[in-house]
Design an enzyme around this catalytic site. Structure first.
Site, mmCIF file in Angstrom:
data_model
loop_
_atom_site.group_PDB
_atom_site.id
_atom_site.type_symbol
_atom_site.label_atom_id
_atom_site.label_comp_id
_atom_site.label_asym_id
_atom_site.label_seq_id
_atom_site.Cartn_x
_atom_site.Cartn_y
_atom_site.Cartn_z
ATOM 1 N N ASP A 45 0.817 -1.206 0.000
ATOM 2 C CA ASP A 45 0.000 0.000 0.000
ATOM 3 C C ASP A 45 0.855 1.263 0.000
ATOM 4 O OD1 ASP A 45 -2.307 -1.454 -0.054
ATOM 5 O OD2 ASP A 45 -2.764 -1.235 2.070
ATOM 6 N N GLU A 122 -5.181 9.960 4.564
ATOM 7 C CA GLU A 122 -5.523 10.920 5.601
ATOM 8 C C GLU A 122 -4.536 12.066 5.663
ATOM 9 O OE1 GLU A 122 -2.411 8.714 6.732
ATOM 10 O OE2 GLU A 122 -4.256 7.608 7.131
ATOM 11 N N THR A 160 -9.537 2.886 7.389
ATOM 12 C CA THR A 160 -8.998 1.644 7.959
ATOM 13 C C THR A 160 -7.541 1.785 8.377
ATOM 14 O OG1 THR A 160 -8.359 0.855 5.760
ATOM 15 C CG2 THR A 160 -10.546 0.225 6.550
ATOM 16 N N TYR A 162 -4.667 4.984 9.810
ATOM 17 C CA TYR A 162 -4.385 5.687 11.062
ATOM 18 C C TYR A 162 -5.672 6.055 11.793
ATOM 19 C CZ TYR A 162 -1.689 8.823 14.123
ATOM 20 O OH TYR A 162 -1.095 9.425 15.195
ATOM 21 N N LYS A 164 -8.427 4.422 12.091
ATOM 22 C CA LYS A 164 -8.894 3.304 12.922
ATOM 23 C C LYS A 164 -8.043 3.171 14.183
ATOM 24 C CE LYS A 164 -9.943 -1.639 12.815
ATOM 25 N NZ LYS A 164 -9.181 -1.988 14.033
#
Length: 268
Positions: A45, A122, A160, A162, A164
């Site tokens: 990712d 984010e 899903t 940071y 989370k």
């Protein structure tokens, strides 16, 4: 169709890149790093985030495909042993895609400088020396005065990551919006914030105005800026849903909730 390959520099990723280049030649698929129609990322990712940053100005014309050389990630649909299947899918595909919303961030400084970025996951803002204090505005109206470690503003797919970890909610990526999550907020009889994750729709504008002069760390995905507020004062941060989207080639795009289950729950 023109294809580019963006690679993490591990031996396994470079091996996969070589196989892909051979496959592109065999199927007579054009390779073009400057103006591709499809970008294949090899790694994880983090690699895809870097490729997203590189091709940010071309998002309207590019579809992404992720190959993971380790465990399946949230943005990587293919494994390192599926190169042949992927190349055949490129040749036979009809150009379908699935798109996800992005986050628009604008940072304004006291000297008139403006920093504009787009996040796939984010943006965060933190104070590294003491409690961060900032006024939070929703659609230009004061909502609360935040005191705590910092704030995390995330996209639905980035919910899903940071988000989370700091107690935010997981959002369905078909929701066009973004989320605000608090980091260790101070809540007592003197200081009070909402104290829970807040989800904003596509028409909302979130503004943060910092109150104190101290060191601030601002991030947008993998990019980071350490700011001395006395020398380079960050006056205002503005967040909203971007008018751009990221698109993934829909040859075999894994369902979002299947990814959530596989990543956080596992086998049943």
């Amino acid at each position: 169709m023109k294809v580019a390959v963006y690679t993490y520099s591990s031996p396994e990723s470079l091996r996969i890149r070589k196989l892909i280049m051979q496959g592109l030649t065999e199927y007579k698929i054009e390779y073009d790093e400057n103006r591709p129609d499809i970008v294949i990322t090899i790694g994880g990712d983090g690699t895809l985030l870097s490729a997203f940053n590189k091709y940010e100005s071309q998002l309207s014309t590019i579809r992404f495909i992720g190959i993971h050389t380790g465990h399946l990630g949230f943005y990587t649909d293919w494994r390192n042993f599926e190169v042949d299947d992927l190349i055949r899918s490129l040749k036979d595909g009809a150009g379908q895609s699935v798109s996800y919303p992005l986050l628009d961030m604008t940072a304004k400084f006291s000297d008139g400088q403006i920093l504009h970025k787009i996040a796939l996951n984010e943006s965060t803002v933190k104070n590294v020396t003491k409690t961060m204090v900032g006024d939070v505005y929703v659609n230009h109206e004061l909502f609360e005065r935040f005191r705590g470690d910092g704030l995390c503003i995330s996209t639905p797919t980035g919910s899903t990551a940071y988000n989370k970890a700091v107690g935010g909610a997981i959002l369905d990526p078909h929701i066009i919006g973004f989320q605000l999550a608090e980091m260790a907020s101070l809540n007592n009889r003197v200081f009070r914030t909402l104290g829970s994750p807040t989800i904003f729709g596509s028409d909302n504008i979130l503004t943060l105005r910092l109150r104190e002069e101290s060191s601030i760390v601002l991030t947008c995905d993998r990019q980071q800026w350490v700011l001395d507020q006395k020398k380079h004062h960050l006056v205002e941060l503005i967040y909203q849903v971007s008018d751009k989207k990221i698109r993934f080639a829909k040859y075999r795009h894994t369902n979002f909730w299947q990814r959530v289950r596989d990543s956080f729950i596992g086998g049943m």
